[in-house]
Write a protein that holds these residues in place. Sequence first.
Motif, mmCIF file in Angstrom:
data_model
loop_
_atom_site.group_PDB
_atom_site.id
_atom_site.type_symbol
_atom_site.label_atom_id
_atom_site.label_comp_id
_atom_site.label_asym_id
_atom_site.label_seq_id
_atom_site.Cartn_x
_atom_site.Cartn_y
_atom_site.Cartn_z
ATOM 1 N N ASP A 82 -22.663 48.883 -66.004
ATOM 2 C CA ASP A 82 -22.104 49.539 -67.440
ATOM 3 C C ASP A 82 -20.850 48.695 -67.772
ATOM 4 O O ASP A 82 -20.575 48.189 -68.873
ATOM 5 C CB ASP A 82 -21.588 50.988 -66.964
ATOM 6 C CG ASP A 82 -23.057 51.774 -67.059
ATOM 7 O OD1 ASP A 82 -24.106 51.448 -67.539
ATOM 8 O OD2 ASP A 82 -23.049 52.936 -66.384
ATOM 9 N N ASP A 83 -19.888 48.445 -66.770
ATOM 10 C CA ASP A 83 -18.623 47.599 -66.872
ATOM 11 C C ASP A 83 -19.167 46.237 -67.480
ATOM 12 O O ASP A 83 -18.291 45.837 -68.689
ATOM 13 C CB ASP A 83 -17.842 47.598 -65.762
ATOM 14 C CG ASP A 83 -17.201 48.697 -65.433
ATOM 15 O OD1 ASP A 83 -17.208 49.662 -66.036
ATOM 16 O OD2 ASP A 83 -16.932 48.873 -64.168
ATOM 17 N N GLN A 86 -20.179 46.483 -71.208
ATOM 18 C CA GLN A 86 -19.270 46.866 -72.297
ATOM 19 C C GLN A 86 -18.267 45.689 -72.509
ATOM 20 O O GLN A 86 -17.929 45.390 -73.767
ATOM 21 C CB GLN A 86 -18.178 48.030 -71.565
ATOM 22 C CG GLN A 86 -18.759 49.404 -71.524
ATOM 23 C CD GLN A 86 -19.530 49.890 -73.023
ATOM 24 O OE1 GLN A 86 -18.889 49.742 -73.908
ATOM 25 N NE2 GLN A 86 -20.646 50.224 -73.139
ATOM 26 N N ILE A 89 -20.284 43.238 -74.809
ATOM 27 C CA ILE A 89 -20.144 43.944 -76.143
ATOM 28 C C ILE A 89 -19.041 43.479 -76.822
ATOM 29 O O ILE A 89 -18.891 43.094 -77.728
ATOM 30 C CB ILE A 89 -20.408 45.291 -76.124
ATOM 31 C CG1 ILE A 89 -21.745 45.811 -75.763
ATOM 32 C CG2 ILE A 89 -19.967 45.959 -77.564
ATOM 33 C CD1 ILE A 89 -22.090 47.103 -75.584
ATOM 34 N N GLY A 90 -17.743 43.384 -75.989
ATOM 35 C CA GLY A 90 -16.515 43.009 -76.452
ATOM 36 C C GLY A 90 -16.601 41.573 -76.710
ATOM 37 O O GLY A 90 -16.027 40.954 -77.858
ATOM 38 N N GLU A 133 -26.693 49.841 -78.562
ATOM 39 C CA GLU A 133 -26.269 50.958 -77.965
ATOM 40 C C GLU A 133 -27.016 51.864 -77.391
ATOM 41 O O GLU A 133 -26.838 52.577 -76.393
ATOM 42 C CB GLU A 133 -25.320 51.542 -78.941
ATOM 43 C CG GLU A 133 -24.200 50.745 -79.476
ATOM 44 C CD GLU A 133 -24.354 49.681 -80.366
ATOM 45 O OE1 GLU A 133 -23.477 48.851 -80.319
ATOM 46 O OE2 GLU A 133 -25.715 49.588 -80.989
#
Length: 257
Positions: A82-83, A86, A89-90, A133
């Motif tokens: 998950d990290d 994210q 995505i950044g 998402e």
Amino acid sequence: MKFVFDLDGTICFKGQPISDRLVQCLEKLIEAGHEVIFASARPIRDMLPVIDEKFHNFCLIGGNGSLVTIDGANVQVNSFSDDQVQAVIGLIQEYQATYLIDSDWDYAYTGPSNHPILNNVDPMKLANSVTLETLKRIVKILILSSTNMERMSEQLVSLDCVVHRHVNENVLDVSPQNIHKWSALQKVGLKGKEFIVFGNDANDISMFKEVLHSVRIGNHTELEKYCTESIPLEGDYETSIICKIGQLSNVYRPKAI
């Protein structure tokens, strides 16, 4: 003997299914007592349209080792944390990147409608195109464009991702750390120096390092130092590939019990 085949650029070309001639060659290989495994950068979903239906229940390794199915059932699904998701995505937002991102089945796509890669994405309409998402268990990321590919590649590596740069297509092929084709082959019981590989690209290096015999299709520079021999994509290269498969089948013919 176990024979492992990459797909695109190795035994199927220009996004087309494996030819009838090569299918017949693989059938003869199996009849001779050898085992055939397919290992591709494609997710399993996109391997099925280019592999003859008679091979669909074989061991299929997709997503550069993130996905493994045998008899049509998942044996392995390795996804980004998950990290990591994210953070990726950044980076996508920072570098205004377009992408094709795969879960174990569905996918998210933001590239242009005429991008060549779309020719290979879910042609059988087996999956759903969804927003990033809503994807679960992301297993593979292709960055199609960005404002700075070099810098983005460096930052993806810093996230403990495996990044292959496909120079011809100018895309970044991103997988979870320690997940590659060789790790998937180990998952299904293969050991070093006990199998033969046909491949054509950087994502085949992990297998080429461990084989008994390796055949490079084409002229990928990074593969050259790891391959036993090469077949150039010149002239009637399909006949050359078929002849080589037949030759190796005879050299490594299983011993009668």
